[in-house]
Design an enzyme around this catalytic site. Structure first.
Site, PDB file in Angstrom:
ATOM      1  N   CYS A   3       0.690  -1.240   0.122  1.00 54.88           N
ATOM      2  CA  CYS A   3      -0.026  -0.245  -0.028  1.00 54.88           C
ATOM      3  C   CYS A   3       0.705   1.248  -0.171  1.00 54.88           C
ATOM      4  O   CYS A   3       0.066   2.281  -0.186  1.00 54.88           O
ATOM      5  CB  CYS A   3      -1.235   0.189   1.125  1.00 54.88           C
ATOM      6  SG  CYS A   3      -2.165  -1.652   1.077  1.00 54.88           S
ATOM      7  N   HIS A  17      -9.274   2.924  -1.241  1.00 55.16           N
ATOM      8  CA  HIS A  17      -8.193   3.466  -1.094  1.00 55.16           C
ATOM      9  C   HIS A  17      -7.621   2.077  -2.468  1.00 55.16           C
ATOM     10  O   HIS A  17      -7.581   0.601  -2.085  1.00 55.16           O
ATOM     11  CB  HIS A  17      -8.058   2.679   0.488  1.00 55.16           C
ATOM     12  CG  HIS A  17      -5.987   1.781   0.260  1.00 55.16           C
ATOM     13  ND1 HIS A  17      -5.325   3.020  -0.142  1.00 55.16           N
ATOM     14  CD2 HIS A  17      -5.976   1.053   1.305  1.00 55.16           C
ATOM     15  CE1 HIS A  17      -4.432   1.653  -0.387  1.00 55.16           C
ATOM     16  NE2 HIS A  17      -4.283   1.245   0.614  1.00 55.16           N
TER      17      HIS A  17
END
Lengths: 405, 405, 471
Positions: free
Chosen positions: B85, B345
């Site tokens: 991420c 996200h």
């Protein structure tokens, strides 16, 4: 304006412990062995490293750069995972070089590894196609041998080689690689083979047989790098016999070769483009003359043949003449894959690009493990590394050389 | 070693809306984000000399070829970087180092993720660092929610918060993010929520409930970058931003195995912030930053990250949250975009999206005027991959360009 | 003299009441409950528990042989005893053997172990009997079949129970059977099996033993023998000439009929209360019968540091309803998971064998820090390749932090992830099993337990989890 990276960055230590089917070793072992070999060679410790670039391909056994810090217990330094398929090894060295050339870091590690033998089957893991995965369309259109075999068929037809002639030409390439690998203690496959053995081996994807395919291997290769002006500061072991980066070429193909009517499968377009970039940076105009050796991405025999032609080391369609005349042998005009190549040295995906540079590094330092393998007067070496499939390649070329040429 | 500060500029940016785009694939996301960035900078694909592409999932694509094949880039270097991420921050850093090394003049950094083709809610499983079939494999020892929940439990326990108090504190963070996101047209989750809704939402991994978790979605963000001296050519008005710092810290991992890991600080964030503040010359982030976009994949992630970056003292987040210090009108707006929580996200795209928020705020171009901050000088984008105890953190600080010399 | 030098037992923590089964099928099944293995348990893991209980206070390096008896082996092809040996950290240079295919396997293995020690081919041998047979839903057996294990250590020094003699009988009588393709075991009309099987074969064997050893049934202090249910069991004892107070009833109403493990568990229960000098009859049934005459020595009171039957019986959690039983015993076809299937890798398991099965961590020789999993370079001081191995499977610890995941890939949700600081150093990240989610808190004490961590690549992947300290 942009400027060439030539000679800005040096490699002052490398490590490449023997490759093979390492049932006894996991990712941590491979990384530890290669990185410490490089640290020891350079004469530095792991805590001196400012940043690292890590190349690997298979996402099933690791993700991110954390696998490197986890293994070496590196404390909060930047580690970037780069991935460009089988060209990931070139990318880790290139990333490291930019980190240095941009003056963000002074001493860095580039490491490529792959652990392929934990999967439960021979051959490569099929993680899908490079680029976007089309579930019905491209993903099911063949793994690597089948894709490269299309190029062999096209090559034979374009240059009028009978199947027998074509396969025999490819066989000679494999025989050479095994002869070279047999004398390389770090190589995976170390026995010599004959043209007849190659011709009679089981077919994997016509016209490619078992001995046209490289080894599926576990291994790692690492390089410790710094800016050239800092060599004396860091390279206690190598104040003189270090090598510098002469040029990088990376070219990602738009990838529609097999769908474009103007692609005929007999040349690697990404290799052409990357070679052009790299030769320009390195200032090389006649690679066949100027290069002391070339390590070429020969995941399949046909890949070496077309790879050499696409870099302009040999004229298009002239591969057979070179192979027949022995021009690519150790004593020939330009030794191709003196290491044994992917074919015989093995091909742990993310590690191969760095391993190719290691071959030049070792030859340059006159440290070939077996004297009969040692080349003379080594000045420039090319490492050609590519990921993907014919028509859909990303190619990385790293040219390294003596600091004073 | 030199600071990267102000060497590199961002002259164009693009960001797709984030959301569940059942009708878009990776190519659509890439083309949409890149096109917006091209138009913003006034360039075309032909101007791009090299690119860095970031994504995490290897199920939908591999290598840099995905970018070349989507944008039909013709044989330029495209490097795929992956740090889970935290991948978005890596694309900017790769591009910045390529520019600062003077190898390229105009480059593209693009992050994307297509998460909604997986067939299940939540995120896929990937284990940062080494995969272990029995011990460390993510499905066996916890996906992201369960891992972050460990930190929430410990934070409550350490600072004497009852589960009720702790959950209420976290709920206030989510309420703020949704309030910000509701006014952001590109955000995924645009509904406002109440503390009671958060408290009563289904538990995903105790103590974290549904509204403590960010949106799982599709999206892409892109930036056109060059060296600062060339930026005026693209934006003569000077409405571009420069990179003040690009820091990455890879922890050694092992927090969940190390007795000295507390779970109430993100060590990697602490280290990356230290690197970044040093590069950018920031001594008092709370005062000097106009905004901070913080990696709030979970409510507790925002809380601990803000503390770990020294924007708030450790253990004092409650005071800040209760006083509204992180709200739009507060001392330091945190996630005025809506954050990962409300904006969404898509793993590889978030780092770039955070920078995009600053870029638009700096240019005075916040899409909804009520969102526009005043006097925007310096912003921080905090991006991390992995799990508590096993993070790689990227921090990008961007700001107003230096006056033209 | 050869005999039993130690014993141990295991009963899983979950119990299902007959009332819950009855209310599912709308029939009256009376009182009582049965022990049910958790979703991450099988005969092998329960065998490990019993072996470890038996090893408590004993020297595990002296064990030369391990016999594992079960009718519910996890693998049809692949030895279980070798995995139990590894998990219990017994030596590698020893004999391991699975004894299967008969309810009598435990006692037959015991005979083999006695003989091996007597012959001098092993100084110490262990026998473990364990079963987790899943009865067909709504069958007569469903209310009675339970799960459990018992283990014995056999030796010739510090013997706690001498073997006075044994008598064996083989019979072609067919009562229960199961083909490899069968999901559930099959049987014949219960009256036939009772009258011609239990009631004849076992008494006949016991009488043979009495006659062979010239022992009068009255000399028997306690008898531990197999029986399918309380009524038949009592009748069998009577047929052997025993009074009701000489008969130690198996745990029909608290554990259920544990198959291969039933008679051995009953024997453990007897030994937990036996006095020095007590003569104990031990008899087992299945395709014939085995009968042993045992006698407790003075040492019997010195090996009572086990959890055994008594300890495990007291530590229990009731399954709230039949549905939870269906869930943990996997009795239905479930919704197909959409997440990628789990994988495993044999070379990895092989490489990590010391770290997976006996759970060895490392202790840094430079800074003395204990760490898991296996490292090349110390987490704390970064010294390379300088470790001693240290066994962590016998450590206890306290929970540093935890979370409870409702969406994890796990049968019993929530999946409780626990960061555990081990007593004596080291931190272990684990799944907590056999837990009551309302009672989990930071600081609680836990211990290790060997479980099925996952099924991946077609394998049972065993590993250690933690559980609240049971008793």
């Amino acid at each position: 304006m942009a400027e060439s990276i030539r000679d800005k960055v040096a490699i002052i230590g490398m490590g490449c412990p023997a490759w093979g089917e390492r049932w006894d070793a996991d990712i941590f072992d491979l990384i530890t062995e290669a990185s410490f070999a490089a640290f020891d060679d350079a004469g530095i410790g792991p805590n001196q490293i400012d940043a690292a670039w890590l190349g690997y391909y298979v996402n099933d056994f690791a993700t991110t750069g954390l696998v490197l810090s986890q293994t070496l217990q590196l404390q909060q330094i930047p580690i970037t995972r780069v991935e460009n398929g089988c060209a990931s090894g070139s990318e880790c060295i290139r990333g490291a070089a930019y980190g240095l050339a941009s003056k963000q870091y002074d001493l860095v590690l580039a490491l490529g590894y792959e652990k392929l033998k934990d999967t439960g089957f021979g051959g490569l893991v099929t993680s899908g196609a490079p680029g976007k995965v089309y579930p019905m369309y491209a993903a099911e259109q063949g793994a690597a041998p089948g894709r490269y075999a299309m190029a062999a068929t096209a090559y034979f037809r374009k240059y009028g080689l009978s199947k027998e002639e074509g396969k025999r030409t490819l066989a000679k390439i494999s025989v050479k690689s095994h002869r070279n690998g047999a004398r390389n203690p770090r190589a995976h496959l170390r026995r010599e083979i004959t043209v007849e053995q190659v011709m009679n081996a089981p077919i994997i994807a016509w016209p490619l047989g078992l001995f046209d395919c490289c080894g599926v291997t576990d291994g790692a290769a690492a390089a410790v790098m710094c800016r050239t002006e800092d060599v004396r500061k860091f390279a206690v072991n190598h104040p003189h016999d270090y090598i510098t980066i002469k040029g990088f070429g990376i070219a990602a193909s738009p990838g529609w070769g097999k769908e474009r009517v103007d692609y005929d499968f007999t040349y690697w377009d990404a290799t052409e483009a990357a070679a052009k970039q790299a030769f320009a940076q390195a200032g090389i105009t006649n690679p066949r003359k100027e290069l002391s050796l070339a390590e070429v991405h020969d995941c399949f025999s046909i890949a070496e043949l077309i790879g050499v032609e696409s870099m302009g080391i040999c004229g298009y369609g002239q591969g057979k003449a070179d192979v027949d005349s022995g021009a690519w042998e150790q004593e020939g005009e330009i030794p191709i894959n003196i290491s044994g190549g992917l074919k015989s040295f093995g091909h742990p995906i993310g590690a191969s690009g760095a391993r190719e540079v290691f071959e030049f590094y070792t030859q340059f330092q006159n440290r070939a493990e077996e004297p009969s393998r040692q080349l003379k007067d080594v000045k420039f070496g090319l490492a050609h590394n590519q990921g993907g499939f014919p028509g859909q390649f990303v190619c990385g070329i790293t040219i390294t050389g003596a600091p004073d040429v | 070693m030199e600071s990267l500060k102000d060497k590199v500029a961002i002259v164009g940016m693009g960001c797709t809306p984030f959301g569940e785009f059942w009708d878009k694939d990776p190519v659509d996301l890439i083309v949409d984000a890149a096109t917006e960035a091209y138009e913003d900078a006034g360039v075309t694909s032909k101007d791009i000399q090299a690119a860095w592409v970031g994504y995490t999932s290897q199920d939908t694509a591999m290598t840099g070829i995905i970018l070349a094949s989507a944008l039909q880039l013709q044989f330029i270097p495209v490097t795929r970087v992956e740090n889970a991420c935290g991948t978005g921050a890596e694309t900017f850093r790769g591009a910045a180092l390529g520019l600062a090394s003077k190898t390229y003049d105009v480059v593209l950094a693009l992050g994307w993720e297509k998460m909604k083709d997986a067939g299940f809610g939540g995120i896929g499983q990937a284990y940062p660092g080494k995969w272990h079939p029995v011990y460390g494999a993510a499905p066996e020892v916890g996906g992201a929610v369960a891992r972050y929940a460990l930190a929430a439990t410990k934070y409550f326990s350490r600072y004497g918060l009852s589960p009720e108090e702790g959950k209420r504190l976290l709920a206030q963070i989510s309420v703020k993010s949704h309030y910000n996101g509701s006014r952001n047209p590109k955000a995924m989750l645009r509904n406002r929520i109440t503390v009671e809704q958060v408290m009563n939402a289904p538990i995903i991994a105790w103590p974290l409930g549904l509204f403590d978790c960010c949106g799982v979605c599709d999206g892409a963000s892109a930036a056109i970058m060059c060296r600062t001296e060339d930026a005026w050519h693209f934006r003569p008005n000077g409405d571009f931003i420069t990179i003040k710092a690009s820091a990455i810290a890879c922890g050694p991992g092992w927090g969940k195995e190390r007795m000295n890991y507390e779970y109430t600080t993100w060590e990697e964030t602490e280290a990356a912030a230290k690197q970044a503040y040093a590069m950018a010359g920031i001594t008092n982030p709370r005062k000097e930053l106009s905004l901070a976009e913080v990696h709030d994949c979970f409510s507790v992630a925002e809380m601990i990250a803000v503390e770990s970056m020294g924007i708030c003292e450790k253990g004092h987040a409650k005071d800040d949250i209760d006083s509204g210090a992180w709200e739009q009108g507060g001392e330091i707006p945190i996630n005025v975009s809506g954050g990962l929580k409300a904006f969404g996200h898509p793993a590889g795209a978030s780092g770039g999206r955070e920078v995009y928020e600053f870029y638009k705020q700096f240019q005075g171009k916040a899409e909804d005027s009520s969102r526009q901050l005043k006097d925007v000088k310096m912003g921080l984008a905090h991006n991390q991959g992995g799990h508590p105890g096993n993070f790689v953190c990227g921090i990008t600080i961007i700001g107003e360009p230096p006056s033209r010399s | 003299m050869v005999g039993i030098v130690s014993y141990g037992a295991y009963i899983p923590i979950y119990r299902l009441s007959r009332e819950a089964i009855g209310s599912m099928w709308m029939k009256s099944l009376g009182k009582g409950e049965k022990a049910v293995a958790n979703a991450d348990e099988d005969s092998l893991t329960m065998g490990v528990e019993a072996v470890l209980d038996c090893l408590n206070g004993m020297d595990r390096t002296k064990v030369d042989a391990l016999y594992f008896a079960t009718d519910s082996p996890p693998y049809v092809e692949k030895q279980s005893a070798s995995i139990i040996r590894a998990a219990a950290d017994l030596r590698e240079d020893m004999l391991t053997m699975d004894v299967a295919h008969s309810l009598r396997g435990g006692s037959t293995a015991l005979k083999a172990a006695f003989d091996a020690v007597k012959a001098g081919s092993a100084s110490t041998a262990m026998v473990v009997a364990s079963d987790s047979r899943v009865p067909a839903p709504n069958s007569d057996l469903e209310a009675s079949l339970g799960d459990g294990a018992a283990a014995f250590m056999i030796g010739d020094t510090d013997v706690a129970v001498n073997v006075l003699g044994s008598y064996h009988l083989s019979s072609e009588f067919i009562d229960v059977w199961k083909k490899p393709s069968d999901t559930y075991m099959q049987s014949w009309e219960d009256r036939f099996v009772r009258d011609e099987g239990y009631m004849k074969v076992v008494p006949q064997t016991v009488m043979g033993l009495f006659k062979k050893l010239e022992i009068d049934p009255k000399e028997v202090a306690k008898a531990a023998f197999y029986g399918p249910d309380a009524r038949t069991h009592a009748a069998m004892g009577k047929a052997m000439g025993l009074n009701p107070d000489q008969i130690h009833a198996p745990l029909f109403d608290s554990v259920g009929n544990t198959g291969t493990a039933q008679a051995p568990m009953t024997l453990v229960s007897v030994l937990e209360q036996a006095k020095p000098g007590d003569k104990i009859l031990f008899a087992n049934y299945g395709d014939g019968a085995d009968a042993f005459m045992l006698q407790a020595t003075d040492n019997i009171t010195k090996i009572r540091n086990k959890r055994g039957i008594k300890g495990h019986l007291a530590s229990k959690m009731m399954l709230p309803n039949y549905g939870k039983y269906v869930e943990i015993r996997d009795l239905m076809e479930w919704e197909q998971g959409r997440r990628p299937s789990r994988r495993s890798s044999l070379p990895v398991i092989w490489r990590e064998r010391q770290h997976l099965f006996p759970l060895y961590g490392q202790k840094c020789k430079t800074c003395n820090s204990i760490q898991y999993p296996k490292q090349r370079i110390c987490m704390y001081c970064q010294t390379k390749d300088n470790f001693d191995l240290i066994r962590l499977s016998d450590k206890t610890g306290s929970v540093f932090t935890f979370s409870m995941d409702q969406r994890a890939m796990e049968v019993v949700l929530p999946k409780v992830f626990s960061v555990v600081n081990l007593d004596g150093g080291g931190r272990f990240y684990s799944v907590m099993t056999d837990r009551d989610t309302t009672k989990i808190e930071v600081g609680m004490k836990v211990e290790m337990t060997f479980r099925i961590q996952l099924e991946g690549s077609g394998l049972y992947n065993y590993f250690w989890r933690v559980r609240p300290i049971r008793c």
